[in-house]
Every structure is written in structure tokens, then in C-alpha cells.
Write an enzyme that holds these catalytic residues in place. Structure first.
Site: not given
Lengths: 900, 900
Positions: B34, B104, B113, B115, B358, B474, B786, B853, B873
Site C-alpha cells: 500500500k 493502515r 483483511g 490486519m 487499481r 464419470h 501421452s 491427455c 501438446y
């Protein structure tokens, strides 16, 4: 190794004759195993029939030149052949005193039966008459001739051997002969004529009468046999290079059938049954070696003292000179070979010839005694004595065996799943087995397969027989753990438990019928077979003691019950490497509480059920700790999928619902929920404790309370090793370690006894082995690794132990594998992960304790491998402990000598 | 990084003010994220409220000194604080123009979140009156004060925040207020008095009125929050070192509620919905930022042109100077940050302050357009444009989505197993699904779980919902393959297919009721939800084209049907990486022949059944080859255990027995024989072909005949890649390679067409990866590998895909894992074996073709990993092809830049 002959060329032919040889035992590459051994025997001064070996280099040259023998070989061979003749007083091709020779192959590596051999070479139409005169046995001479023609025709001339067999069969049929022994010399002459005719017809020229031509044909044929398809397949399977080639050994034939001053026999330098230091063997006067084998005449004993058949004579009495020489030779042989020898000899007209010597086969009892005696005689070292006993063979000593002399009614064969033999009544149900046992009956539990619900029945039975499952099926593993004989995967059995019948082929057996199983061989017999009791001698203890002095690895046992633990201690176990807590859960008095815990709807319900189990688990552990008296005890937390504890049938489910006062539909839905497609890869191991930490908490408490009690009572410090199963991630270990240490702290506060302990993990998943450094690192990392090579084998090979039997049998048939990977660890796959696990664990925690607790911990080959991975111990079922002690010693010795 | 202040000591405090800052964006380690960003914004000349950052070194010193702030810090902070006051025209602690600040935390790594933060510091009983006067809003001033007291009381003084909430609730109850907005300034005064009282009671001293004391208390509290348990846990999980410490940033508060010349708002530099280059945002005049969030007043548009609500004004119209400045700032920001920005701003009495900037969130459509526009504007390179699009988000474009604006009746949630949304009538049986589909109905197939027998029902359905099974069950795998939306593992569903009902909690649904599933989120809705259609734009094609230019890996598809193959080609697949031949076997017209083959008693019977399958398989392959027009097609030989093809219920078994004219008892015994405990580790893969080579023979023939036909017809060369599954041993490969080449040769002879082909293997077992060099070596070794990372995950982790759902959900809860290993590959376990497999394979065969694959082939994180393993691949289901193309491009770019 280029050997030069005196004329500066490579030496092609190495001669040997009693007391002298060109070669040595070290020249296996050049002379083949057989040629090198003969050279060695000759050098030792043994009366070996003279001969010579043509080198493997000649074989290579033969193939390089397109199957042509090198120039100049002829004259060298002729010279060597003449020398042989001089030694035995005969001459190659001579009509009166013909020299006959054998022509054999011999390669660097043993390739038994793969290549060709020709005997009695040198016989032709004339020399056969000389041989008949010499032996006074015309029938023998012509029988030898026709055998030679047949062998030569097949091997050298390429005539199908069926053609010769047809001629012989025809002849016997036409003349009404039933066996070969009925044929006399004339009959053989007729047959020889027919043989000659078929050869001429098939080959286009007559059978060679020139003995030199015979010899050269045979030498080329032996070389050529290096490339026959059988030999090539064998080499491919055994990784033998194609370019090694074979040597050819040509050796004088000697005859034990040249009258009453001739004989042939087999001798052992010590008694192969008992190991006693005494000459032991048999001979036949005026006979050939094959007569001994054929068993037509009864052989007689060598000595007056030992093994003589009633009213018979002995070699010692009838041929004292030969016997004396043989006795002296025995001394030479044992001093040289430093082992009990099995010797084949022939006496030809009063002259002793030693044909072969090799280490003699022996019983395990004999092996122990011989090894100890030889060490005490100073012939071998203690290390060597330890190496001389085959660890697997110790089973013979520890279990009753079927008397091999008795005739038994063999029904079929399964896998030799747990050693020992047992006879009992067939029973198909575990409850019935228990009931009958209570009445004092001995029963064999026969099941298609066993499940954890059968454990009480297996305990009650004297043996277990299953139709399905492999060497590491539930039945096999549990049976070995209990020391019960077991034959598993007997595929020809058709079991119908409902009707209480079992079919094997056409035969039907009923509940109550007597059968016998042999878990050492896999054989199944009808009826009660005659047994030999186990034979543990003093020698056993001596060798075990020597072995213990040699080994590096510790030997622990896999034991779940006080009985097993005590048995294992008796066999020398140095702690418990694996106590499977769940086996305690199947006890009838506990299973209901276990089921209540599993079926509970919430944590409270589970806690209530667990509270009932706590005192029982604690009591079990206390007893184990007391038996192990300060030795390490590794306790594995609950491992199997929960559904293993639940009933599988509707009737049982209804009973359970009633017992638990639970709605049947709700129970069934819980049962359904717990069903898994692949339980081996499911909700089990540490996954149970991570979901239900209260289970781990109860088990940890039972362990620490038991340890505190046992420490107090016995005064022996107890240091439990708590093992978290099936870990794949460090965080799994962390979560459960925290639960365990919390309970340890709580118990210490409550009892005032602080029990030292270790927390470690099974390495049984590939991920755990790969991430071993994650799992071990830091004070809060694993204190020890125990390699669970059963499950590691299942996952690395993708092969379910319970489903493997038919796959493995196909794979053994098709030579995909040479041994069941659940029996002997897959060194190049599973083994690499064990190595990786040890290395990575020790890299971050140098003192990390490591062991193996899979079934492989009792397998000698696997133990040899584990020695090289530097694990600290192996753990095996109680009856395997002596095997493991000896195997570990042998592995350590071989490692020291760099011969592992 | 030791920063020196002018007096030679380390610099403790870094100030920033519009146009100037001591720090830079690079100083994250020292200033926290920050503080560094604020410094950067200030340097850019943005009008950020002034402030200063106390370094992380001070935090370290604070803890080193036992929680004491270093001497000398006080004067430096005072000086910096005075400078802030000068810039904004206020003074810390001043009654009239009080300077208020925020305090801060900010660490090197983002710890959202974790601290503490304190706002409005500087208020006390006097300054609050000044603030009221200044803003003319007494209610605001006292509300701010009570919020500050509450926050400070909680964070700095350690008073439980429940105490404050109780006071407020009590007050509202007593005074009949429903919401906080009803409370006026006097009410807040009363509450403040109660807050003060509770603080004095709990802490033992009054709330500090000294603003300096407030500040030092807040600074120490922020440092201390570095060690709160939440933060420590977060660091442990994310591997953030404990000794980094946090910086503290103190910054002037600015107010958008000081009258009509004040305002607060949010702006995007481009349109986040469409990506158009236009200013887009909202503001509220005379308001605080939280008023925008609270949604009480309706914000107004920034520009006259865009997004204005009817009849309203705009910032452009009402505050033209501030608007102009903001517009200029947008230019600065985009040039500097090179991305679309989301900016928070406040106008305080006509003066613009930028609070935060941002990268702005955007829709996928906008992301594509912005990336392309920025590249074309020269702001970023094409490489960067490719990196700007989140591959997963492409799903939004390819599937219909549920309209987020519509109100839907959410029933429950399962796993987002296959993306897209669908509405249809509930149907519980696959046959019925098919029948209803034939009548034109849209149905959702609802099953406890699916099996291969449901494939036709899944095809017929518009979506699939299951109660069991994970992301790679499945149902999930097949649905993704088909591009059907699927929600799996919805554990709250109680399905009773027999009665045709489904319960979710108390609600009951029947067959035929309408539901909607969202496979992208896992949500399940009652009724028909409103949908947004898929939105594929030209931008999609442009980015895909750019991506294709960047990537190294090829993208293939897993496709078993011509439909899937065509879809995948449309999405840019460069071949088929996995064609699962068994999926073709489930077709109704074939299953009988398949079952006949399985139930055959001998090879002849199997051959007859296989002969029926041959023409069907050949036709399938022909079509695939034609669609793929010369691209590589990898066909895997039959893989699943045979029992998957057999009926599971008695009724079906009886039907089958009748169809096959087979004795029912014999059929049942065959079914029993094929049952397995762990089918995943059973008789499957190459084990099938090794036992029954005739199956492999038929499949090989079908492949080569199809290739010959397709080559002839299309003129495109077809080079099939035949893949042998589940290999663990080289000899398995050898046995089947021989069968395949024999068929190839036979087909070549018969057809006169010689088809070039490769024979390779799936690497899906740990042993195969470890022994990769054995499997690849030599001309007759595997031509390609593969990696079947699904099965490799199952075996490496010991986790059955079909049983994993409940285990993974516990593991995600307990943070054992952070992501489902079947969704994103386990890089450190499974990944190591992929690496090992590639390396060892290539070591003996440098050109070895390798691919992936498994399902992971479509997962961006996994693809990034596979890029680093050098596989050639990845192959994924058709709808994942665009995701894979983009992911592979990003992975290649990051690798080139060393940022992967």
C-alpha cells in the site's frame, strides 16, 4: 581375452587330462562353464576322462566367416584327439579299440537344455563290432550305435526325430514288443538298417562312416545350435548377448559296463538328508549311468556302513581300490570346492573316472549341519556358513510337511500362500469353523475368498483354502500372520457354500469331508495325508545366532495379537513393526461398538461408541507392550475403509439395525453412502482421522494409557511408535500429529507418567515417497517412515492386490513378469520410490528411522534389496522372522563383499 | 535495504504528497504494497491525500525491542504529520480545522483483511464539534466519532466489539429504531457516552482525548496485528515469513460531504462491460464513499454521454473542472499502469483527491476488446494483450449463462463440473431421457451418479445433475467431453429414482418438474432461469490468433465422436489427442456384440463377436480421420474393465442371457467372475489385450482399414497414433506392438495402401513414468508418450476419482489441499512423475513425442506447468480448446520472460 598358442596365433583348443589342463576355472568366457569346470577338475588331479574344448572365439569366427571353421583348426583338433586316445588306450576310428567321444556345447552363462549334445560319436558299422567285442555286450553296442545314429541324424543331418521314432514303434508293433528292453542285438541291427535307409532318403547321401567327418559335422552342429530359436528366445529373456557364442567340448566316453570290474555310481561327500559327515551314495556294477536313472536294477550302497540294502554288498567291499581312491577324491573336492559335493563316477575295468562334481542338493536340516560343521572344521568362515543356508528353506523346519514318501491323492493346485501342511474337515462358514473347533475338531476353512469377517473362522481353522485371491489376498496375508497354512487362488475349485459342496473336476466334496492342503507347495489332497513334524534342531539356533552377528538391519514382526507377538519373540523378533489396530476391531465382542461408531449420526454418537472401545484397545496394547518388554512397538492407526466393518447382507443389516435401535432404512442409507467404487483408493488411512479426529483421539489415548500402565507394572520403558497411515501430504500428518500429542499430554497429566513416543508415517503412496522431505522435515515432521510396500505396489503398478490373481497368472505365462510383485518387491519401480523416500527423508532428517512393513519384509530377495536402500529394519509375519534374520545377514555379508 | 535518512540513520518514515514522494513502487519490502503504491501515485502527480509510511524495519525493531517504538521516531512522525496538515489546510488535534487521518497496515505480500485499520483518527470531544461545523453535518460528525471510538476501542484498547454492538442494539430497541439511518446526532451523542463508559470500565481509564496518544496507540496496534492469530495462520498457509513485518501508512482523511462542491465516486477508464474506450463511472454529490456502497442514494453518471439515469445530471456538467482533471488523470494512469483502471476519488470543496487506483475488473468480452485496443494503441504489446485475458473466463463466451440480474430460486449447490447453464424437465432414467428428447423435450438427467450405461441419456439431456461424484467423476468427464452443462456431487440432493422423486431439504421435486443448473458455478435452481446467450465476438478470434502465434505447445482434443471432433476443430483443435474407443461400444446397436464378446467361452466366440464390431469401429474411425483431415489422431485401445459393459441388474442379465441364447446361470457366473474389488486397479488397459489379443487385433484392423479408406477417399495422408493404455512394463508394450504391426502389415497387403503409423503408450502409472526409458528405448519402443494424468493422479495420490468427492471436500475445508487435484494437476507429486517420464523417455529417444491427455489438459494452471515440462501438446475436451490455446500461449510467454 586373446589367448595365444605357441605359434603366436590365438589358442583355439584347450586340452585337459587327469592332473593337467590348458584351461582354468576362470576361463568361462572362453571355454564355457562346462569346459572351464572340466579344466579345473583335471588340474585338481581328478581322474576326469580326457578331452579338449574348442573356444567361443572359434564359434564367433565360425559365424563371422559365414559358418566356416577356421583353417588350421583341423590339425590342432586331430592332435588333441590323438592325445585323448593315448590316455584312455583307444583310438578314434579304430575297429578294435575304438575311441568314442561326446560332443557338447557350453556357453559362458548356463543355458540348460537349449543347445545340442551328441554322445557315442565315433561309432560306425565297423567300430560297433569292436565295441561289442570289448564290452562282451553286443546288445549294448548296437543299442549305443542306433542311439548315436538317431541323435546325429536329428542334430547334425536335420532329419526329423519323429522319423526314427516311427521306425522303432513300427518295429515293436510288428514284432509284438512292448518295451525297448525286449529288443536284442539283432533287433537293433534291423532297426539300424532302417535308420540308415531313412537318412539316405532324407539327406540324399548315406550316414557318414568316416568318424572324422562325424566329428566335424557334430562340431559345426553344436556351433549352429547357438542360433536355434529355442536358444535365441532363452537369451532374449535372460539378457544374454547374441555374440558370446558357445564353446564345444569333446571328451572321451568311458564305460561302466565292461564287465564285473566296471561300475557306475553317484556319491555325496556328506549325507544330504542329515548332513552327517559320511560317504553316502549308490552304484551299479557292470552298468551305464542311465541304468541307475532307469531304476531297473536296484543300486547298492557305496559303504559297508551306510544305507546298504539288506543282504547286499557295497563298493567298499567289492572294489576297495576304487573306493579308496574315491574317498581320497572326496577330501580333495571338499577342500577345493569348500562344499558338500555330488559326484558322478564310472569305474571302467578297475579304473576310476570322475565324470562330474557339483554342489550337492540337501535338506534344510542337512544344510544347517553341513554349514556349521564346515565352519567348525575351518573349511569355510562363519560368514560363508550363513550364506550356505537358503532362507526360504527354513519354512521346512518351522512347519509340518507332507511326507514325500507317502502316496497322496492329489486333487489340484493353488498358490502356496502360507507355508505348512494341514489336514481337516471341510467347512464353508467361519461361524461353523469356530463351533466345530470348540468341539475339538480340526477343520479346513474353504471359501471362494475371505474377508475381515472370516478372521475368527480362520483362527479356528487349521488351514485355509480359497478359490480366489493371490499370494497377498486377504486370506494369504492373514494366514501368514497367524502362521496358518493356506492355499489361495485354487481356480479349479467350484465352491457352493449354500449347498455345502465343493467340486474339483468331476469329484464332489461335502462339508465334513477330510482334505489336506500344503501351503508350501499349493497342493490340495483328498483325505488325510501323512505328515512329518517340524524339525527345529540345535543347528537352527547356531546359524540364527551367527546370522544375527552379521546383519545390519533389525527384524521386527507384524503382529496384532499377543499370541502372534509371543510367537514372533520366540522366533527372535526385535520389536513390532506393524500392529494393525483394526484387526482388533473384528472381535465379536467389539464389532458392535465399531459398527455403532460408524453408523453414528454425529460426533457425540461416535464418541459414545468409541468410549466403549477404549478399554478394549488399551488392554490389547498393554499386553503387547508387556510381551515386547521394552522393544519398539509400532502401532498403526485405523486404516481400512469403514465399510469393511459393516455387514454386507440384508439379514445382517437388519440384525445390526435392531442392535443399534436404528431405523433400518437409515442404516441402509448409511451403508450405501459408505460404498465405494475403489475402496483401496478411498476413504481410509489418515483420511478417516482427518474427518473424524475423535477416532484418532481414542486410539492415541488407548496407546498412551496402555504404555503408562505397562511401564508402571513392568518397569520396562515403553516407547510406542504411533504410525499414521496413507499419508500423501504433510498437512495430513500435521493435523493428526496435533491430535495425538494432545492426547499424549492429557494422559501424562492424568496418570503422572510421561511416556516417550515417536510419531511417524507409512510411506505407501507414490506421492509420500516423492514428498518425503516435506513429510520428514522439522521437529514436528515424521519421526520415522515405514514403507508399506503392499499398497505402494498396488499404486505404483496400478494393480489391486485382491484382483491381481488372474492378471498375474497371465503375466507370468506371457513372461511380462518373472515373479509375483506382491511376493518379491518390484525393485526397479516400487524399489526406486523406496530409495527416493529414504534419501529425501534423510536429506532433511539424517537420523530418520526407516523400515519396511509390507509383506516383502519376509521375502529374501526383497530383503536383499532393502539392505541396499539402507532402511533400518524390516518387519514380517511371525513365521517369517527366522527367514528374515537369515536373509538380512546374507544381504549384509554380500553387500560388504560387493556381491549383492 | 537499509535506507539512510539525512542524519545518517536508517530512514524510518517516507512521506508522500501530490507530485512528490520519498518512496517508489519498487519499495514494497520496506513500505508494504500500500505504501509503495501511494508513493508511486504521488510521484505520478496524482492528487493523493498526503501522508507518510513508517517502514517495516520499524516494525521489526518494534518486536526486537519487546514491542517498543524506537527513540527518535516521535519527532520524525510529528514533522511528517505537520506537513500533511499544511497540504490539506488542517491541523492534527485542532478544534476548528482538525486533521483526521487513517492508519493502515501494509505488508510486502498482500494479506487482505488480516490486519487492522483505523479511520477518522484525530477525533475527540472537541474536534468532533469542529468537524460538525466544517461539514455542516452534525449527524455525520458524531456518527464518524462513534465509529472511530468503536474501531479504536476494539483494535487498540482490546474491548470486545460485541460490547459496542450491544449498546447500539439496546439503544435502537429502547427507542424504537429499526436501522442506523434513523439515528440523529443526538442519538449518536448518547451512544458515544455509553461507548466511553464501557471503555473506561473495561480498560480502567478513559478513552484518550489526546490525538497524539491516539496516533501512537494506533501505530503500535497495527504493528501488533502482524502477530494476531488470523495473520499468523494466513502467513503459515501462504508461506510468508514471520520476520517480514508490516509497514504503517498514516494518511489524511478527505471528505466528499463538505457541501455541494464536494462529491465522491468511482470511475473506470474504459467501459468494464463492453471494453469501449469511454469514461464510465458514478458519483454522489455531498457524500462519503460508503454512501455509494450503501446504495441509499442513486449515484449519477460521470459523463453526459454514458450511463446517465434519465433526467439526471453528471459530474461533467456539475463539476467541469474536477471532471477535466479526472479525465487528464485517466490518461496519465493508463499510460503509466498500461491497463484499464478502477479509480476511487473524492472532491473536497472543489478539490479533487484520488484515493485509490487499481486494475479494473471487467467482463471477458471487455477484457478481449481492451487488450486488443491497447495493443493497437501501442500501449501494450501483443504478448501483453494475450496475457491480459483470463483463460478460464472464456467459458463465459462459449456457453449460455444465467442472467445475473434475474431473481432465481436457488435450491442448492454442487460442483461446477461442466460449464454452461441449462433448464429442463427432471428425468431420472437415461432411457426416458432419450424418449423425451425424441419428442422434442428438453430434459435434465438427474442421477445419484452416472455410469457408462447412461451415456445415451446424457447425450439426450441438455444438462446433467448428480448427487455423487467429483469434478472428474464419470458424469463430469463425459459431460465436458460432450459440452453438456453438468453439476456433480450435489450432496444435499436425495434422489429416489424408483419413485421418481428428488428431495432438497424440505422441498420435493418430481419427474417432469422444471429445474435449471449452472455448470459454471454449481448452482441449482427451481424452475426455468433467464439465460444470456453465448457471445463470441471478433475480438475472440483476434486474441486466439495472437495466442496461437505465441504458444509452443500444440492443442489437441479428446473426442470420441464425429460431433465432438467437429466442434473441437471449430474451436481450433490441432488433432485428436485421445479417442476413447470404448465410448463407441456403449451405443445401443453395439453393446450386444460387445457383451457377446465378453461373455464368449473361448477365443472363437470372441472372434465372432468382434467381427460384428469391426465394421462399426472402422466406420467411426473413418469419419474421425476425415474430419481431422490429416491432423494427428491418437486412438487409445480398449481401456475400461470389461464389467463396465455388462448389465448390473438381474432383469437386464436375464434379457442378455436370452439375447445371447446363453444359460442364465452361466452368464451370472461370468458376471461374478469379472467383478472386482478395485476395478480402477484391475483387469483393464493393456491387460485386456494381453489376455485377449484378438480384441487388440480387431481394433488395430479397424484403425488401419479406416486410415486406408480415408486416405484414398480424401487424399489427405492419415497417420494414426495407436495408443496402448495402462502400461507398466516394456514387455506389455512389446506384446501388443507386435499384434498391432501384424495387423498393419496385413491391412497393407490386403488394401495395397501402406498407412504410416505410430505406436505409443499412455503414461498413467507411476511405474511407467519411472521406467520411461525402458518403454521408449529402441526402434520398437514407444513412438510417443501421452500422460494420462487422471489415472496418474489416482495412483500417485491413492485416491479414486469416483470416490474422491467427500474426501476432497474435507481436505479443502481442512486446508490439506487448496485445489481439487483432478482439476489442477498436483505439480509437486504427479507433476514430478510427468517430468521424470518426459526426461527419461527423451534421454533414450530424443525426438520422443509427448503430450497430456488427462482432464488437466484443459486447466490453465496445469497447462502452465506442462509448458515447463516440455511436453509437445495438451489434449482437452472440445469446449476447453480455446482455454487451452490461450493458456498455452500465456505459459510460453511467461516462460520466455522467466516469470512462470
Amino acid at each position: 581375452m586373446a589367448q595365444l598358442s605357441s605359434d603366436g596365433k590365438k589358442k583355439w583348443v584347450f586340452s585337459f587330462t587327469p592332473g593337467a589342463a590348458d584351461g582354468t576355472a576362470a576361463m568361462k568366457d572362453l571355454l564355457g562353464g562346462k569346459g572351464a569346470n572340466l579344466a579345473e577338475m583335471a588340474r585338481l588331479g581328478l581322474p576326469v576322462p580326457p578331452g579338449f574344448t574348442i573356444t567361443t572365439e572359434v564359434c564367433q569366427a565360425f559365424f563371422d566367416a559365414g559358418k566356416k571353421l577356421p583353417d588350421g583348426l583341423k590339425s590342432v583338433v586331430e592332435t588333441a584327439l590323438a592325445a585323448i586316445g593315448d590316455t584312455v588306450g583307444a583310438k578314434f576310428g579304430d575297429d578294435k579299440t575304438p575311441l568314442l567321444v561326446s560332443v557338447r556345447s557350453g556357453s559362458r552363462a548356463s543355458m540348460p537344455g537349449m543347445m545340442d549334445t551328441i554322445l557315442n560319436l565315433g561309432l560306425n558299422d565297423k567300430t560297433v563290432v569292436g565295441l561289442a567285442a570289448l564290452t562282451g555286450d553286443e546288445r549294448f553296442a548296437f543299442d549305443s550305435y542306433r542311439r548315436f545314429i538317431q541323435m546325429y541324424g536329428d542334430v547334425v543331418l536335420g532329419v526329423d526325430h519323429g522319423a526314427f521314432e516311427d521306425i522303432l514303434e513300427n518295429f515293436k508293433n510288428l514284432n509284438g514288443f512292448a518295451t525297448d528292453t525286449e529288443l536284442d542285438a539283432d533287433a537293433w541291427r534291423d532297426i539300424i538298417a532302417d535308420y540308415m535307409a531313412v537318412i539316405e532318403r532324407e539327406v540324399g547321401r548315406p550316414f557318414p562312416q568316416d568318424t572324422a567327418e562325424q566329428l566335424w559335422g557334430a562340431i559345426a552342429a553344436v556351433f549352429n545350435s547357438w542360433h536355434n530359436p529355442r536358444a535365441e528366445t532363452y537369451r532374449r529373456l535372460h539378457g544374454i548377448p547374441d555374440d558370446w557364442g558357445t564353446a564345444v567340448t569333446v571328451q572321451a566316453m568311458v564305460f561302466g559296463n565292461l564287465g564285473d570290474s566296471s561300475a557306475t555310481g553317484v556319491a555325496f561327500t556328506r549325507n544330504p538328508s542329515t548332513g552327517e559327515r559320511e560317504i553316502f551314495g549308490e552304484y551299479l556294477a557292470n552298468a551305464q549311468g542311465e541304468d541307475v536313472v532307469a531304476g531297473i536294477r536296484t543300486p547298492q550302497s557305496l559303504t559297508k556302513a551306510v544305507g546298504g540294502h539288506a543282504g547286499e554288498t557295497s563298493l567298499e567291499a567289492t572294489m576297495p581300490a576304487a573306493f579308496d581312491e574315491l574317498t581320497k577324491i572326496f577330501g580333495t573336492l571338499e577342500t577345493h570346492y569348500r562344499d558338500m559335493q555330488d559326484v558322478e563316477f564310472t569305474v571302467q575295468v578297475g579304473r576310476l573316472w570322475v565324470l562330474q562334481t557339483r554342489s550337492g542338493k540337501r535338506t534344510t536340516a542337512a544344510a544347517l549341519k553341513i554349514a556349521i560343521d564346515m565352519a567348525e572344521e575351518g573349511l569355510i568362515s562363519k560368514e560363508e556358513a550363513v550364506l550356505r543356508v537358503e532362507p526360504q528353506a527354513l519354512d521346512q523346519l518351522l512347519h509340518p510337511a507332507i511326507d514325500p514318501a507317502a502316496e497322496n491323492d492329489l486333487l489340484g493346485k493353488g498358490l502356496p500362500a502360507s507355508p505348512g501342511a494341514a489336514s481337516g474337515e471341510i467347512v464353508f462358514h467361519s461361524d461353523l469353523a469356530e463351533a466345530l473347533r470348540a468341539k475339538g475338531k480340526e477343520v479346513i476353512l474353504v471359501r471362494a475368498e475371505t474377508s475381515p469377517e472370516d478372521v475368527h473362522g480362520m483362527h479356528a481353522a487349521v488351514g485355509i483354502l480359497t478359490a480366489r485371491g493371490g499370494m497377498t489376498s486377504h486370506a494369504a496375508v492373514v494366514a501368514r500372520g497367524m502362521g496358518r497354512p493356506c492355499v489361495s487362488g485354487a481356480g479349479t475349485l467350484r465352491i457352493d457354500a449354500n449347498t455345502g459342496t465343493m467340486r474339483v473336476g468331476t469329484r464332489l466334496f461335502r462339508s465334513g469331508d477330510m482334505i489336506t492342503i500344503d501351503g508350501s507347495t499349493g497342493n490340495i489332497y483328498a483325505g488325510k495325508a501323512k505328515m512329518l513334524p517340524p524339525q527345529i534342531s540345535g543347528s537352527f539356533g547356531v546359524i540364527m545366532g551367527w546370522a544375527d552377528g552379521e546383519r545390519r538391519m533389525r527384524i521386527r514382526t507384524n503382529a496384532d495379537t499377543p499370541r502372534d507377538a509371543q510367537k514372533a519373540r520366540d522366533f527372535g523378533a526385535e520389536g513390532i513393526g506393524l500392529c494393525r489396530t483394526e484387526h482388533m476391531f473384528f472381535d465379536e465382542s467389539r464389532i458392535l461398538a465399531v459398527r455403532e461408531m460408524i453408523c453414528a449420526e454425529d460426533e457425540d454418537g461416535r464418541r459414545q461408541a468409541l468410549a466403549k472401545l477404549l478399554p478394549m484397545q488399551r488392554a490389547d496394547f498393554e499386553e503387547l507392550f508387556e510381551i515386547m518388554a521394552g522393544l519398539p512397538v509400532t502401532i498403526r492407526l485405523l486404516d481400512p475403509p469403514l465399510h469393511e466393518f459393516l455387514p454386507h447382507e440384508d439379514r445382517e443389516a437388519a440384525q445390526l439395525a435392531a442392535s443399534l435401535d436404528m431405523d433400518l432404512a437409515r442404516l441402509k442409507s448409511r451403508l450405501e453412502e459408505l460404498k465405494e467404487f475403489n475402496p483401496m483408493l478411498g476413504f481410509r488411512g489418515c483420511r478417516l482421522g482427518i474427518k473424524y479426529p475423535e477416532i484418532t483421539r481414542m486410539q492415541a489415548r488407548a496407546i498412551f494409557e496402555a504404555a503408562a500402565n505397562a511401564s508402571k507394572r513392568t518397569g520396562n520403558a515403553v516407547r510406542p511408535e504411533v504410525m499414521i497411515p496413507f499419508v500423501a501430504y504433510r498437512r495430513e500428518f500435521d493435523i493428526l500429529r496435533e491430535v495425538i500429542t494432545e492426547e499424549a499430554d492429557a494422559v501424562a497429566r492424568e496418570t503422572g507418567v510421561t511416556v516417550p513416543y515417536d510419531i511417524g508415517t507409512m510411506i505407501e503412496l507414490p506421492r509420500a515417497a516423492l514428498r518425503a522431505s516435506d513429510i520428514a522435515i522439522g521437529d514436528k515432521g515424521a519421526d520415522f517412515f515405514s514403507f508399506g510396500t503392499n499398497d505402494l505396489t498396488q499404486t505404483v503398478l496400478g494393480l489391486s492386490r485382491d484382483d491381481a490373481a488372474p492378471i498375474l497368472s497371465t503375466y507370468l505365462d506371457k513372461e511380462v513378469i518373472t515373479i509375483d510383485p506382491f511376493v518379491s518387491v518390484d525393485q526397479s519401480g516400487v524399489g526406486e520410490l523406496v530409495k527416493v523416500g529414504v534419501e529425501r527423508g534423510r536429506a532433511v532428517k539424517p537420523g530418520l528411522k526407516t523400515g519396511v512393513c509390507g509383506e516383502h519384509g519376509g521375502d529374501p530377495k526383497s530383503i536383499a534389496f532393502f539392505e541396499l536402500t539402507d532402511v533400518d529394519y524390516v518387519s514380517c509375519s511371525p513365521f517369517r522372522v527366522p527367514v528374515a534374520r537369515l536373509s538380512a545377514a546374507q544381504a549384509a555379508i554380500r553387500r560388504r563383499h560387493g556381491t549383492s
